[in-house]
Design a protein around this motif. Sequence first.
Motif, PDB file in Angstrom:
ATOM      1  N   VAL A 235      17.166  -0.785 -33.764  1.00  0.00           N
ATOM      2  CA  VAL A 235      15.981  -0.149 -34.360  1.00  0.00           C
ATOM      3  C   VAL A 235      15.741   1.223 -33.722  1.00  0.00           C
ATOM      4  O   VAL A 235      15.443   2.196 -34.424  1.00  0.00           O
ATOM      5  CB  VAL A 235      14.747  -1.067 -34.215  1.00  0.00           C
ATOM      6  N   SER A 236      15.891   1.323 -32.416  1.00  0.00           N
ATOM      7  CA  SER A 236      15.684   2.603 -31.732  1.00  0.00           C
ATOM      8  C   SER A 236      16.713   3.628 -32.186  1.00  0.00           C
ATOM      9  O   SER A 236      16.395   4.807 -32.345  1.00  0.00           O
ATOM     10  CB  SER A 236      15.770   2.416 -30.219  1.00  0.00           C
TER      11      SER A 236
ATOM     12  N   ARG B 187      15.751   4.894 -35.618  1.00  0.00           N
ATOM     13  CA  ARG B 187      14.609   5.815 -35.501  1.00  0.00           C
ATOM     14  C   ARG B 187      15.027   7.140 -34.880  1.00  0.00           C
ATOM     15  O   ARG B 187      14.529   8.194 -35.260  1.00  0.00           O
ATOM     16  CB  ARG B 187      13.501   5.167 -34.694  1.00  0.00           C
TER      17      ARG B 187
ATOM     18  N   GLY C 180      16.496   9.865 -37.117  1.00  0.00           N
ATOM     19  CA  GLY C 180      15.555  10.664 -37.896  1.00  0.00           C
ATOM     20  C   GLY C 180      15.052  11.886 -37.150  1.00  0.00           C
ATOM     21  O   GLY C 180      14.359  12.718 -37.726  1.00  0.00           O
ATOM     22  N   HIS C 181      15.408  12.004 -35.875  1.00  0.00           N
ATOM     23  CA  HIS C 181      14.928  13.111 -35.047  1.00  0.00           C
ATOM     24  C   HIS C 181      16.096  13.848 -34.387  1.00  0.00           C
ATOM     25  O   HIS C 181      16.051  14.152 -33.192  1.00  0.00           O
ATOM     26  CB  HIS C 181      13.983  12.589 -33.965  1.00  0.00           C
TER      27      HIS C 181
ATOM     28  N   GLN D  16      10.650  14.353 -29.902  1.00  0.00           N
ATOM     29  CA  GLN D  16      10.189  13.064 -30.437  1.00  0.00           C
ATOM     30  C   GLN D  16      11.341  12.057 -30.467  1.00  0.00           C
ATOM     31  O   GLN D  16      11.130  10.856 -30.273  1.00  0.00           O
ATOM     32  CB  GLN D  16       9.615  13.222 -31.843  1.00  0.00           C
ATOM     33  N   GLY D  17      12.532  12.520 -30.725  1.00  0.00           N
ATOM     34  CA  GLY D  17      13.695  11.633 -30.783  1.00  0.00           C
ATOM     35  C   GLY D  17      14.176  11.174 -29.432  1.00  0.00           C
ATOM     36  O   GLY D  17      14.819  10.124 -29.313  1.00  0.00           O
TER      37      GLY D  17
ATOM     38  N   HIS E 145      12.979   7.698 -28.529  1.00  0.00           N
ATOM     39  CA  HIS E 145      13.769   6.626 -29.148  1.00  0.00           C
ATOM     40  C   HIS E 145      15.153   6.524 -28.507  1.00  0.00           C
ATOM     41  O   HIS E 145      15.684   5.431 -28.349  1.00  0.00           O
ATOM     42  CB  HIS E 145      13.898   6.865 -30.652  1.00  0.00           C
TER      43      HIS E 145
END
Length: 89
Positions: A21-22, A25, A28-29, A55-56, A59
């Motif tokens: 999941v990380s 996510r 996306g960054h 932001q990435g 994650h």
Amino acid sequence: MMYIAAIPLSLAVLCWFVAAVSWIRALGHLAEGVTIGAMIFAGVKAFDPQSFTPQGRVHQTRFLKAFVGFFVFLFISAAVGIAAEQLTR
């Protein structure tokens, strides 16, 4: 006795899901100029914080911790399983 090995094994499975999941996510960054193809085919880019936006990086850090946790708990589960097998013979 073998059921004790299921505890770290279940934690390894949990770490695997958290890592997956990380990773999704974090994709996306991506930083500018970094493509998903580069991440897939040059796997070391996944471990470089410069490949992600600020932001990435959150994650990506969670991904790395879960990645390490998966192998640690997998190793512990194998060791406990082997020890339990030896004790029950």
